[in-house]
Scaffold this motif. Structure first.
Motif, PDB file in Angstrom:
ATOM      1  N   ASP A   1      -0.577  -6.873   6.921  1.00  0.00           N
ATOM      2  CA  ASP A   1       0.571  -6.261   7.593  1.00  0.00           C
ATOM      3  C   ASP A   1       0.583  -6.711   9.048  1.00  0.00           C
ATOM      4  O   ASP A   1      -0.383  -6.476   9.785  1.00  0.00           O
TER       5      ASP A   1
ATOM      6  N   SER B   1      -7.314  -0.831   7.410  1.00  0.00           N
ATOM      7  CA  SER B   1      -6.428  -1.708   8.161  1.00  0.00           C
ATOM      8  C   SER B   1      -7.163  -2.288   9.355  1.00  0.00           C
ATOM      9  O   SER B   1      -8.241  -1.804   9.735  1.00  0.00           O
TER      10      SER B   1
ATOM     11  N   ALA C   1      -3.148  -6.117  -9.295  1.00  0.00           N
ATOM     12  CA  ALA C   1      -4.410  -5.387  -9.298  1.00  0.00           C
ATOM     13  C   ALA C   1      -4.941  -5.182 -10.715  1.00  0.00           C
ATOM     14  O   ALA C   1      -6.145  -5.026 -10.917  1.00  0.00           O
TER      15      ALA C   1
ATOM     16  N   ILE D   1       2.990  -7.688  -2.349  1.00  0.00           N
ATOM     17  CA  ILE D   1       2.718  -6.347  -1.823  1.00  0.00           C
ATOM     18  C   ILE D   1       3.915  -5.425  -2.037  1.00  0.00           C
ATOM     19  O   ILE D   1       3.764  -4.256  -2.412  1.00  0.00           O
ATOM     20  N   ARG D   2       5.106  -5.964  -1.851  1.00  0.00           N
ATOM     21  CA  ARG D   2       6.311  -5.150  -1.954  1.00  0.00           C
ATOM     22  C   ARG D   2       6.670  -4.807  -3.403  1.00  0.00           C
ATOM     23  O   ARG D   2       7.058  -3.673  -3.698  1.00  0.00           O
TER      24      ARG D   2
ATOM     25  N   ARG E   1      -3.582  -4.735   0.488  1.00  0.00           N
ATOM     26  CA  ARG E   1      -2.679  -3.640   0.861  1.00  0.00           C
ATOM     27  C   ARG E   1      -2.476  -3.570   2.374  1.00  0.00           C
ATOM     28  O   ARG E   1      -1.447  -3.075   2.855  1.00  0.00           O
ATOM     29  N   HIS E   2      -3.434  -4.071   3.136  1.00  0.00           N
ATOM     30  CA  HIS E   2      -3.354  -4.006   4.594  1.00  0.00           C
ATOM     31  C   HIS E   2      -2.977  -5.340   5.232  1.00  0.00           C
ATOM     32  O   HIS E   2      -3.145  -5.508   6.435  1.00  0.00           O
TER      33      HIS E   2
ATOM     34  N   PHE F   1      -7.597  -5.643  -3.633  1.00  0.00           N
ATOM     35  CA  PHE F   1      -6.187  -5.271  -3.441  1.00  0.00           C
ATOM     36  C   PHE F   1      -6.052  -4.005  -2.590  1.00  0.00           C
ATOM     37  O   PHE F   1      -5.155  -3.930  -1.741  1.00  0.00           O
ATOM     38  N   GLU F   2      -6.948  -3.036  -2.782  1.00  0.00           N
ATOM     39  CA  GLU F   2      -6.835  -1.771  -2.069  1.00  0.00           C
ATOM     40  C   GLU F   2      -7.240  -1.894  -0.607  1.00  0.00           C
ATOM     41  O   GLU F   2      -6.573  -1.352   0.278  1.00  0.00           O
ATOM     42  N   HIS F   3      -8.330  -2.612  -0.335  1.00  0.00           N
ATOM     43  CA  HIS F   3      -8.880  -2.654   1.014  1.00  0.00           C
ATOM     44  C   HIS F   3      -8.502  -3.902   1.809  1.00  0.00           C
ATOM     45  O   HIS F   3      -8.669  -3.925   3.028  1.00  0.00           O
TER      46      HIS F   3
ATOM     47  N   LEU G   1       2.256  -5.369  -6.538  1.00  0.00           N
ATOM     48  CA  LEU G   1       0.855  -5.137  -6.207  1.00  0.00           C
ATOM     49  C   LEU G   1       0.097  -4.520  -7.378  1.00  0.00           C
ATOM     50  O   LEU G   1      -1.025  -4.934  -7.696  1.00  0.00           O
TER      51      LEU G   1
END
Length: 269
Positions: free
Chosen positions: A198, A71, A145, A137-138, A195-196, A190-192, A141
């Motif tokens: 925000d 993040s 991915a 994201i909600r 996903r963040h 998607f993970e790094h 995701l």
């Protein structure tokens, strides 16, 4: 000039560092990596100033560790440790997109370590992610991915096309896509990164912007389709003494659209 990898808090960061006076630290955003500064770095180095550019954790040539927090808040902590490892006690931060969030967090936490701050088309307040990414994201995701590589590249190419006012060359586009052209690279996007996406960190830091006392310049492409100019004006109003400079005919990736102008503006810091 030093190039290579630094192990910071147990993770590998790829960097390029030219020591000099008044070190400039260049923070990239998403979906990009330090490649975005390639047309800016040589002139900055030629000016005699120190220049540090690195790939954020989970981006570009840096490590993509499974389960690691990447993040903007975590990246701000890694920035501090990287500077300490390189012996950079005080610097000028030049921060783009989510790099701008990292810059805001770091400057409010460690104002004694930041001589000057430039925010370029930065995320701020509740400006990110877009409503489309919020829904993905909600609700979707995992599906995104798992999409086939060709479909993923079409999606990312469409995203990159929105960052500039003139189409990227095939060579430049390929350089932005390159870190994601493996299963690990696609998963890492998607993970790094996603996903963040925000706004909570930038909304938390917003009340602290009024405490900044170092010189601050805000540089913005007037045709930015991702971060509206209204957020630049809000930042300029909330940060004491901040100067807002807008660039006509430029989009979100200002370093692609107007690299010479970026060099000139940084040179005035």
């Amino acid at each position: 000039m030093l190039t290579g990898d630094a192990i910071v808090a147990g993770a590998r960061l790829a960097y390029r560092y030219t020591p000099g006076d008044d070190t400039l630290v260049l923070l990239h955003g998403t979906p990009s990596h330090s490649f975005i500064w390639r047309n800016v770095i040589p002139d900055l180095e030629a000016s005699g100033r120190g220049v540090l550019a690195y790939d954020l954790l989970g981006f570009g040539a840096s490590e993509r560790p499974v389960g690691r927090d990447t993040s903007v808040t975590a990246q701000a902590g890694l920035l501090g440790e990287l500077l300490a490892q390189l012996g950079i006690e005080r610097c000028t931060l030049v921060a783009h997109d989510i790099g701008g969030a990292i810059g805001q967090i770091f400057a409010t936490r460690h104002p004694e370590r930041v001589a000057k701050l430039m925010l370029i088309d930065s995320v701020s307040y509740d400006s990110w992610p877009s409503e489309t990414w919020r829904r993905i994201i909600r609700d979707h995701l995992a599906e995104h991915a798992a999409m086939p590589q060709a479909e993923f590249e079409r999606m990312l190419t469409g995203q990159l096309a929105m960052t500039v006012t003139e189409p990227m060359s095939a060579e430049v586009l390929d350089a932005y896509l390159a870190p994601h052209r493996t299963p690990l690279g696609r998963a890492s996007f998607f993970e790094h990164q996603v996903r963040h996406y925000d706004s909570a960190p930038t909304e938390r830091v917003a009340p602290l912007l009024r405490t900044l006392r170092m010189p601050v310049r805000i540089l913005w492409g007037e045709d930015d389709r991702w971060q509206p100019l209204s957020y630049a004006r809000r930042l300029a109003a909330d940060i004491p003494g901040a100067e807002l400079v807008t660039v006509p005919g430029a989009g979100h990736f200002l370093m692609e659209d107007r690299p010479r102008r970026v060099v000139e503006e940084i040179g005035q810091l």
